[in-house]
Enzyme design. Sequence first.
Site, mmCIF file in Angstrom:
data_model
loop_
_atom_site.group_PDB
_atom_site.id
_atom_site.type_symbol
_atom_site.label_atom_id
_atom_site.label_comp_id
_atom_site.label_asym_id
_atom_site.label_seq_id
_atom_site.Cartn_x
_atom_site.Cartn_y
_atom_site.Cartn_z
ATOM 1 C CD GLU A 1 79.463 52.243 61.164
ATOM 2 O OE1 GLU A 1 80.091 52.278 62.240
ATOM 3 O OE2 GLU A 1 79.194 53.262 60.506
ATOM 4 C CG ASP B 1 82.631 51.963 56.483
ATOM 5 O OD1 ASP B 1 81.868 52.700 57.140
ATOM 6 O OD2 ASP B 1 83.759 51.627 56.887
#
Length: 607
Positions: A167, A8
């Site tokens: 995401e 991430d």
Amino acid sequence: MSRIVGIDLGTTNSLVAYMEGDQPRVIPNAEGRVIVPSIVSFLETGYVVGDSAKEQLITNAEKTVYSIKRFMGLGLQDLRHELQYFPYTLAEQNSVVTVQIGSNEFTPPEISAMILKELKKRAETFLGEPITQAVITVPAYFNDAQRQATKDAGRIAGLHVARIVNEPTAASLAHGLQHKQQGLIAVYDLGGGTFDISILKLKDGIFEVLATNGNTHLGGDDFDRQIVQLMAKEIQNQFELDVTQHVALIQNMRIAAEAAKCHLTSDETTLIALPLPEEKGTYTRDLNRTDFEALIKELVTDTVVRCHFALSDAGLSASEIDNVIMVGGATRTPLVRQMIEKAFKRVPHTDINPDEVVALGAAVQGGILAGGVQDMLLLDVTPLSLGIEGLGGTVNSLIRRNTTIPTQAKEVYTTSADNQTAVVIHVLQGERELAKDNRSLAQFNLPLPPAPAGFPRIEVNFMIDANGILKVAARDLQTGQSQSVDVKPSYGLTDDAVEGMIQDSIKFAEADVAERLAIEARNEMDALEKATVKILAEEKGVLEESECNQIEQALKVLRDTRGQSDHRVLRKAIDELNSAAKHLAEVAMDHQLKAALENKKVSEVIS
């Protein structure tokens, strides 16, 4: 297959995760801390990343870079309203933003690569093996340029980017793996610098994205800025001090604003105290949650509006959503949770750590690609429509927005003029009816042998890979000659431009359709006029003079009308010429048939 970790790469913080059996785990450092602040600080001896860089925010402000994700894939013009918030110097090189550190310039992918290298090193130390592959997440509303910039960062860091994953989609993978949920899911992702909403359908291990929306320049950083702007105004009024002239003070204000925001997630009030330069004393203020929520309500409302857009695109109502998953540190803000609960009429899920869930999902996708996770499949979507420019500047869409990727679409086209030696393939992205109102992605030529108009057959093929990156190919079906291009657009599409493409398509839909109909009518007028004049010259001798005059008059009306913008007026002129030339067309058809049958045996015609 070698291990694929999940990363991430966030605006504020970044994390790396891996699969341990069938469970994703976030990788900590030696002290047990899993979060790496997305900050890079340049020192005399090199650079530091993460917590060490964060310590340099005040003492080395002009050489400490944060929020670099906000610059990915953009030009300096796109950031003109944000430049005042950053103490480091931004410049531009070949339409790409660069960060100036002394005599050196670094692009956003290069700075991001430094963060990725730190995550790579952490994973290698923890796992005791080389890490060469990763799944990296991006906001769902990242455009092609921003996705390509993210892949570039991975490559610079020595990582093969096995997949770029949205995401919110990654978050749903983590949620699905841990809870085995089935149904309709809304993933609300509000991070440090970006916002996304994705609507997904989960069933039998298949994660299908139905629609997505978002804003790549809206996040917790913007909440902080609202507090910073309030402080700056009050300091100016109370102390007659222009904070923009003091870099260290601005950094202190930003850090104080972030701390106040965090305190107000659990406390009703917090004290801000800032020592001021120029012997101005100390600025103090009690900030309560009500005041803070008044500052950020417009920003949160923007996210709710985008949620409704995504639901509309998915063909769903809020009441049909089974679960709402909250992702990103900014979702800890009480106002955010309250407004989302009201919008979806249900309490959102906050049971998975919102800071970790995206990295966990990226690790799951890595496990799927590596073959370690067998019972799950991810089906993502492309956020904007893609097509090519047609005759008269219209757009022929081949792939509509919110189409599941990877995908492929093809259409066959022809030429509009005799003896064309090439056709221009102009690739476009957006929702408007006309090429001029959409974003140009690429343009290339396909050579053709001279031939009558309408004779060539040109196949155009659009292919979007699982990373959302487009490849376009064009092929002459008769000669076999082909050309192709990997669409790697120049950096510079602002988030406003992305959102504007969709909003303008709604706002100007009626006008766009009318203009497109007018263009198509003019194209038909040109073809009809050309054919009528040609046939009239050949067949004039067999028509009555009055009939010829009637056709000539209809041709004149057609030419005089061509400049009109109302497609109904243009269509009326076409119909009048077709009516006037009906007998002429019949005569021409009879002569063509006679010529075709002349000197032919009956057996030859029948066979």
